[in-house]
Design a protein around this motif. Sequence first.
Motif, PDB file in Angstrom:
ATOM      1  N   ARG A 414      20.574  21.257-112.841  1.00 59.47           N
ATOM      2  CA  ARG A 414      22.147  21.285-112.225  1.00 59.47           C
ATOM      3  C   ARG A 414      22.665  19.841-112.721  1.00 59.47           C
ATOM      4  NH1 ARG A 414      21.138  22.451-106.625  1.00 59.47           N
ATOM      5  NH2 ARG A 414      20.964  20.136-106.328  1.00 59.47           N
ATOM      6  N   ASP A 415      21.929  18.829-112.399  1.00 57.40           N
ATOM      7  CA  ASP A 415      22.564  17.483-112.690  1.00 57.40           C
ATOM      8  C   ASP A 415      23.067  17.421-114.326  1.00 57.40           C
ATOM      9  OD1 ASP A 415      22.195  16.818-110.393  1.00 57.40           O
ATOM     10  OD2 ASP A 415      20.225  15.656-110.754  1.00 57.40           O
ATOM     11  N   ARG A 502      29.144  24.233-109.132  1.00 57.71           N
ATOM     12  CA  ARG A 502      30.041  23.668-108.442  1.00 57.71           C
ATOM     13  C   ARG A 502      29.657  23.657-106.856  1.00 57.71           C
ATOM     14  NH1 ARG A 502      33.107  27.012-111.747  1.00 57.71           N
ATOM     15  NH2 ARG A 502      33.273  28.715-110.041  1.00 57.71           N
ATOM     16  N   LEU A 503      28.935  24.347-106.512  1.00 59.79           N
ATOM     17  CA  LEU A 503      28.533  24.343-104.752  1.00 59.79           C
ATOM     18  C   LEU A 503      27.232  23.159-104.758  1.00 59.79           C
ATOM     19  CD1 LEU A 503      28.639  27.936-103.448  1.00 59.79           C
ATOM     20  CD2 LEU A 503      30.216  26.168-103.013  1.00 59.79           C
ATOM     21  N   GLY A 504      26.358  23.255-105.939  1.00 57.80           N
ATOM     22  CA  GLY A 504      25.323  22.318-105.996  1.00 57.80           C
ATOM     23  C   GLY A 504      24.181  22.616-104.535  1.00 57.80           C
ATOM     24  N   ALA A 505      23.952  21.474-104.118  1.00 56.50           N
ATOM     25  CA  ALA A 505      22.961  21.633-102.983  1.00 56.50           C
ATOM     26  C   ALA A 505      23.565  22.116-101.729  1.00 56.50           C
ATOM     27  CB  ALA A 505      22.167  20.168-102.850  1.00 56.50           C
ATOM     28  N   TRP A 506      24.825  22.380-101.491  1.00 53.40           N
ATOM     29  CA  TRP A 506      25.309  22.674-100.357  1.00 53.40           C
ATOM     30  C   TRP A 506      24.821  24.150 -99.925  1.00 53.40           C
ATOM     31  CZ3 TRP A 506      27.225  19.332 -97.199  1.00 53.40           C
ATOM     32  CH2 TRP A 506      28.024  18.365 -97.538  1.00 53.40           C
ATOM     33  N   THR A 507      24.816  24.940-100.928  1.00 53.93           N
ATOM     34  CA  THR A 507      24.196  26.264-100.764  1.00 53.93           C
ATOM     35  C   THR A 507      22.685  26.013 -99.827  1.00 53.93           C
ATOM     36  OG1 THR A 507      25.162  27.257-102.774  1.00 53.93           O
ATOM     37  CG2 THR A 507      23.438  28.441-101.720  1.00 53.93           C
ATOM     38  N   GLU A 508      21.781  25.261-100.569  1.00 54.62           N
ATOM     39  CA  GLU A 508      20.636  25.386 -99.871  1.00 54.62           C
ATOM     40  C   GLU A 508      20.736  24.469 -98.530  1.00 54.62           C
ATOM     41  OE1 GLU A 508      16.317  23.020-100.838  1.00 54.62           O
ATOM     42  OE2 GLU A 508      17.860  22.575-102.055  1.00 54.62           O
ATOM     43  N   TYR A 509      21.485  23.708 -98.256  1.00 53.71           N
ATOM     44  CA  TYR A 509      21.654  22.793 -97.004  1.00 53.71           C
ATOM     45  C   TYR A 509      22.385  23.590 -96.067  1.00 53.71           C
ATOM     46  CZ  TYR A 509      19.294  18.815 -99.475  1.00 53.71           C
ATOM     47  OH  TYR A 509      18.546  18.143-100.288  1.00 53.71           O
TER      48      TYR A 509
END
Length: 542
Positions: A414-415, A502-509
């Motif tokens: 992702r990065d 675009r959502l990045g880690a927000w999905t997981e958290y």
Amino acid sequence: MAVTVADPEPGAPHQPARTRRFPRARQLRLAAALVSGFAYYLSFSPRPLWWLAPLAFAGFALVLRGRSFRGAFGYGFAFGFVFFLPLLTWLLDFLGPDFGPWPWLGLSFALALYYGLAGGLITWVSRLPLAPLWGALIFIALETPRAWFPFGGFPWGRVAFSQPEGAFLPLASIGGAPLVGLAVVLSGFCLAALVGRLWDGREALTAALRTRPAVFAATGTLLPVVAGLALWPSIGTGAQDGELTVATVQGNAPDIGLALQGERDVLRRNTIAESERLLDAIHAGRVPKPDLLLWPESATTVTGPDPQVDQLVANFGVPALIGAIYELPDRHLQNSVIAWDPHTGPGQRYAKQQLVPFGEYVPARKVAELVTPFLDTETVDMVPGDGTNQAMAVAGTKVGTFVCYEAAFDYPARDAVRDGAELLVVPTNNAWYGESEMSLQQLAMSRLRAVEHGRSVVVSAVSGVSAIVAPDGTVTSSTGLFTADSLVGRVPLRTQTTLSDRLGAWTEYGLLALAIAGVAGGLVLRFRTRRTSAGTAGEAAG
């Protein structure tokens, strides 16, 4: 004095018979948990049985119905233990007979505890509305701490990694591995809820199907599958910034497990020899000239100027990404990928961030030295990288790199894409793990990453499996295990970022936060139910 024992009430079960039935029921539930856990293992590569995963979770959920926290913990542990044991048998190839089965058993035991905890917590949300959804959230949420502990995280065996093909895979472009995993578990849990509802209402089947929980269960079973299938046409595979011809070299290695640590010269010689064979094939016109050359992980060791690699890359006349053990000025080592120019030599360098515990560093070294004779004071841990040069400018584009074990973690790829990578490459060295399923398990992760980020992925392995993966997760070409071989293929360069990026880690958290909220809501409901029951009992007694 004679004591008269009253007959039981009419219709009441005879107590001894009831006592005999309970152990039998526990045995059946345990057997079902074990069968479900093994079916879950069978859904993983190299078998294309992705559809077994939701069925396995359906079986698991049926086992948990009506159980206490302690009972569900035990069944969850059994489900996890019988899953991880066969999944991680490659550890035996890696460590060899000197270590015995204890590391393999110990790691499987530790990881199965997460599944036990999931089983127990699922019972806390079983009375909430939309209970299958809350249960699926809990199961997926516990994959997050598993990426942190033990030993810096071990996310091998995440639910999403069972889905390198099939109906759920396109969801990776929306929410990455967490959303794919949630869809699989939710589909299975809802199927179990539907079966349970039909069983409970078997005397009035039509009425049972009309209830709101049954409608939700049927919807939750089918919706993830339908959503995934509907997304397939949106998975882009075409070039957006031209194409690149990529060559990856697989030099091969001896199948000797952990002893490979002392055979770095062999890896270098084999990689150079296969590179020269590829160069001859290019000069003879049997394969096209590449725009970029790839070497696998740890194919050589770089301690200073390297005229031999300089000359080889110059002979190809194209830039290369060289997987190398790189010696820092302080003599510490980093597992690196070096951009090697045919004219100016080595340039930018990416260092692996997520090191393999007990392979590239030793957690709790002082304790480990007490229990194993295979460590000594001369064994030095590698130094992790800091993410610099995650995407390197090479061959007229930006190429993102994540090394071997990093394929199991969400952030490296992702990065790289966020840093502008139009192509992803995965140098890897799986020669440690023999002819086990490990290489294909790891390839499944790279296939998921391709869809997650909308990029072609080129896996460059020391001894196989090397592969070229299209942005839709399709393997367009691959090599076998423990063979010297090369792949040359044309890949599209893509610039569009997926919603998952675009959502990045927000999905997981976000999913983690919902799971925590569900557990809290379940506890509140249980507390209120107990208080109400206690109050009712008190009124009755009065």
